[in-house]
Write a protein that holds these residues in place. Sequence first.
Motif, PDB file in Angstrom:
ATOM      1  N   ALA A   1       0.829  -1.208   0.000  1.00  0.00           N
ATOM      2  CA  ALA A   1       0.000   0.000   0.000  1.00  0.00           C
ATOM      3  C   ALA A   1       0.863   1.257   0.000  1.00  0.00           C
ATOM      4  N   HIS A   2       1.945   1.224   0.773  1.00  0.00           N
ATOM      5  CA  HIS A   2       2.852   2.382   0.814  1.00  0.00           C
ATOM      6  C   HIS A   2       3.608   2.522  -0.511  1.00  0.00           C
ATOM      7  N   VAL A   3       4.066   1.398  -1.053  1.00  0.00           N
ATOM      8  CA  VAL A   3       4.727   1.430  -2.364  1.00  0.00           C
ATOM      9  C   VAL A   3       3.782   2.017  -3.407  1.00  0.00           C
ATOM     10  N   GLN A   4       2.543   1.572  -3.392  1.00  0.00           N
ATOM     11  CA  GLN A   4       1.552   2.065  -4.347  1.00  0.00           C
ATOM     12  C   GLN A   4       1.354   3.574  -4.215  1.00  0.00           C
ATOM     13  N   SER A   5       1.285   4.073  -2.990  1.00  0.00           N
ATOM     14  CA  SER A   5       1.079   5.507  -2.791  1.00  0.00           C
ATOM     15  C   SER A   5       2.264   6.311  -3.294  1.00  0.00           C
ATOM     16  N   LEU A   6       3.479   5.794  -3.116  1.00  0.00           N
ATOM     17  CA  LEU A   6       4.663   6.507  -3.588  1.00  0.00           C
ATOM     18  C   LEU A   6       4.742   6.497  -5.113  1.00  0.00           C
ATOM     19  N   LEU A   7       4.396   5.365  -5.716  1.00  0.00           N
ATOM     20  CA  LEU A   7       4.389   5.303  -7.183  1.00  0.00           C
ATOM     21  C   LEU A   7       3.324   6.234  -7.751  1.00  0.00           C
ATOM     22  N   SER A   8       2.219   6.390  -7.047  1.00  0.00           N
ATOM     23  CA  SER A   8       1.160   7.291  -7.495  1.00  0.00           C
ATOM     24  C   SER A   8       1.648   8.738  -7.564  1.00  0.00           C
ATOM     25  N   CYS A   9       2.668   9.035  -6.765  1.00  0.00           N
ATOM     26  CA  CYS A   9       3.234  10.391  -6.752  1.00  0.00           C
ATOM     27  C   CYS A   9       4.382  10.542  -7.753  1.00  0.00           C
ATOM     28  N   GLY A  10       4.633   9.490  -8.528  1.00  0.00           N
ATOM     29  CA  GLY A  10       5.678   9.573  -9.543  1.00  0.00           C
ATOM     30  C   GLY A  10       7.085   9.419  -9.006  1.00  0.00           C
ATOM     31  N   CYS A  11       7.254   8.664  -7.931  1.00  0.00           N
ATOM     32  CA  CYS A  11       8.562   8.557  -7.280  1.00  0.00           C
ATOM     33  C   CYS A  11       9.570   7.827  -8.155  1.00  0.00           C
ATOM     34  N   ASP A  12      10.861   8.002  -7.820  1.00  0.00           N
ATOM     35  CA  ASP A  12      11.916   7.263  -8.495  1.00  0.00           C
ATOM     36  C   ASP A  12      12.423   6.149  -7.580  1.00  0.00           C
ATOM     37  N   ALA A  13      13.424   5.405  -8.041  1.00  0.00           N
ATOM     38  CA  ALA A  13      13.935   4.268  -7.271  1.00  0.00           C
ATOM     39  C   ALA A  13      14.534   4.708  -5.947  1.00  0.00           C
ATOM     40  N   ASP A  14      15.225   5.841  -5.939  1.00  0.00           N
ATOM     41  CA  ASP A  14      15.834   6.336  -4.701  1.00  0.00           C
ATOM     42  C   ASP A  14      14.794   6.560  -3.609  1.00  0.00           C
ATOM     43  N   THR A  15      13.618   7.047  -3.985  1.00  0.00           N
ATOM     44  CA  THR A  15      12.567   7.318  -3.003  1.00  0.00           C
ATOM     45  C   THR A  15      12.117   6.032  -2.317  1.00  0.00           C
ATOM     46  N   LEU A  16      11.961   4.948  -3.084  1.00  0.00           N
ATOM     47  CA  LEU A  16      11.558   3.679  -2.482  1.00  0.00           C
ATOM     48  C   LEU A  16      12.669   3.097  -1.615  1.00  0.00           C
ATOM     49  N   VAL A  17      13.914   3.228  -2.052  1.00  0.00           N
ATOM     50  CA  VAL A  17      15.034   2.778  -1.221  1.00  0.00           C
ATOM     51  C   VAL A  17      15.054   3.546   0.100  1.00  0.00           C
ATOM     52  N   ASP A  18      14.869   4.856   0.028  1.00  0.00           N
ATOM     53  CA  ASP A  18      14.843   5.672   1.248  1.00  0.00           C
ATOM     54  C   ASP A  18      13.714   5.240   2.183  1.00  0.00           C
ATOM     55  N   ALA A  19      12.570   4.867   1.618  1.00  0.00           N
ATOM     56  CA  ALA A  19      11.449   4.412   2.451  1.00  0.00           C
ATOM     57  C   ALA A  19      11.821   3.146   3.215  1.00  0.00           C
ATOM     58  N   ALA A  20      12.538   2.233   2.550  1.00  0.00           N
ATOM     59  CA  ALA A  20      12.977   1.009   3.223  1.00  0.00           C
ATOM     60  C   ALA A  20      13.999   1.316   4.312  1.00  0.00           C
ATOM     61  N   LEU A  21      14.896   2.247   4.056  1.00  0.00           N
ATOM     62  CA  LEU A  21      15.905   2.617   5.048  1.00  0.00           C
ATOM     63  C   LEU A  21      15.249   3.281   6.257  1.00  0.00           C
ATOM     64  N   GLU A  22      14.273   4.138   6.009  1.00  0.00           N
ATOM     65  CA  GLU A  22      13.571   4.804   7.106  1.00  0.00           C
ATOM     66  C   GLU A  22      12.789   3.807   7.964  1.00  0.00           C
ATOM     67  N   ALA A  23      12.370   2.698   7.354  1.00  0.00           N
ATOM     68  CA  ALA A  23      11.625   1.670   8.092  1.00  0.00           C
ATOM     69  C   ALA A  23      12.542   0.720   8.854  1.00  0.00           C
ATOM     70  N   GLY A  24      13.840   0.895   8.719  1.00  0.00           N
ATOM     71  CA  GLY A  24      14.790   0.062   9.455  1.00  0.00           C
ATOM     72  C   GLY A  24      15.920  -0.473   8.613  1.00  0.00           C
ATOM     73  N   GLY A  25      15.679  -0.678   7.310  1.00  0.00           N
ATOM     74  CA  GLY A  25      16.730  -1.140   6.397  1.00  0.00           C
ATOM     75  C   GLY A  25      17.446  -2.377   6.879  1.00  0.00           C
ATOM     76  N   HIS A  26      16.700  -3.400   7.265  1.00  0.00           N
ATOM     77  CA  HIS A  26      17.302  -4.589   7.857  1.00  0.00           C
ATOM     78  C   HIS A  26      18.085  -5.442   6.856  1.00  0.00           C
ATOM     79  N   ASP A  27      17.905  -5.209   5.572  1.00  0.00           N
ATOM     80  CA  ASP A  27      18.569  -5.997   4.533  1.00  0.00           C
ATOM     81  C   ASP A  27      19.067  -5.040   3.456  1.00  0.00           C
ATOM     82  N   ASN A  28      19.878  -5.571   2.546  1.00  0.00           N
ATOM     83  CA  ASN A  28      20.187  -4.811   1.342  1.00  0.00           C
ATOM     84  C   ASN A  28      18.883  -4.498   0.625  1.00  0.00           C
TER      85      ASN A  28
END
Length: 246
Positions: A209-236
């Motif tokens: 759902a969060h990925v979908q909302s970010l794509l709806s805003c026209g995000c790039d790959a860096d934005t999704l990577v940053d979202a994973a890092l902000e959530a904890g970034g437990h993996d590559n």
Amino acid sequence: MTITAASNVGCVRHNNEDMILVGNEFVRNRDLVAEVELTPQSRTLVALADGMGGHNSGEIASHDVLCNLNYYYNDLPSGLMPGDFTEMIYDWLESINHVIDSKGRSEARYHDMGTTLVALSYYEGEFYWMNCGDSRLYHFRENSLVQLTTDHSLNSLMGTSAHSNIITNCIGGGCKTSYIDMVQCTKDILPGDVLLLCSDGLTDMVDDAHVQSLLSCGCDADTLVDAALEAGGHDNVSVCIIRIIE
């Protein structure tokens, strides 16, 4: 196609075992922006490999598999029909499994190394996707996000999240029954569509759902990577976003 790609080691691990291939460019611990013109005679490949955590030299496995696939794909003959194209990818899978296993037998540090693989291929007017493992390909259109690939994991087989880190299919990794899902998807891709390739470093941290909302805003790959890092970034975490532009 306009393409953004990014691969990050994450917040916990010390080594990035993910790698992305965009055309002839390899992406690890960096980002990339590219534009590819599609013609009836052209070919291009976007692929993502997640070296297997818990195995030796996962970063070597992902690197070797993408390098080998890139060489093999660019060396394919012209004029292949869809069935012949698919068969040649199956042949490649058998070959690369032998390569990875042989490397593991020759040097102890590479024993049982392995990787997932997910890819989108454009070959002479036809789109194909392929998948081996639990990295994912999503299709996004009109604010709707749909996972195209099926995770080859115990989580998927058993309908539970208790085994989310255990995969049932991969390249190398001691897998004796490795297989690859292949789908010709030309008719399913239209101008304006977005294709998302990602490792589980994204999907374990950020829900659909969060990925979908970010794509709806026209995000790039860096934005999704940053979202994973902000959530904890437990993996590559590795992400590739492909936008189909008319």
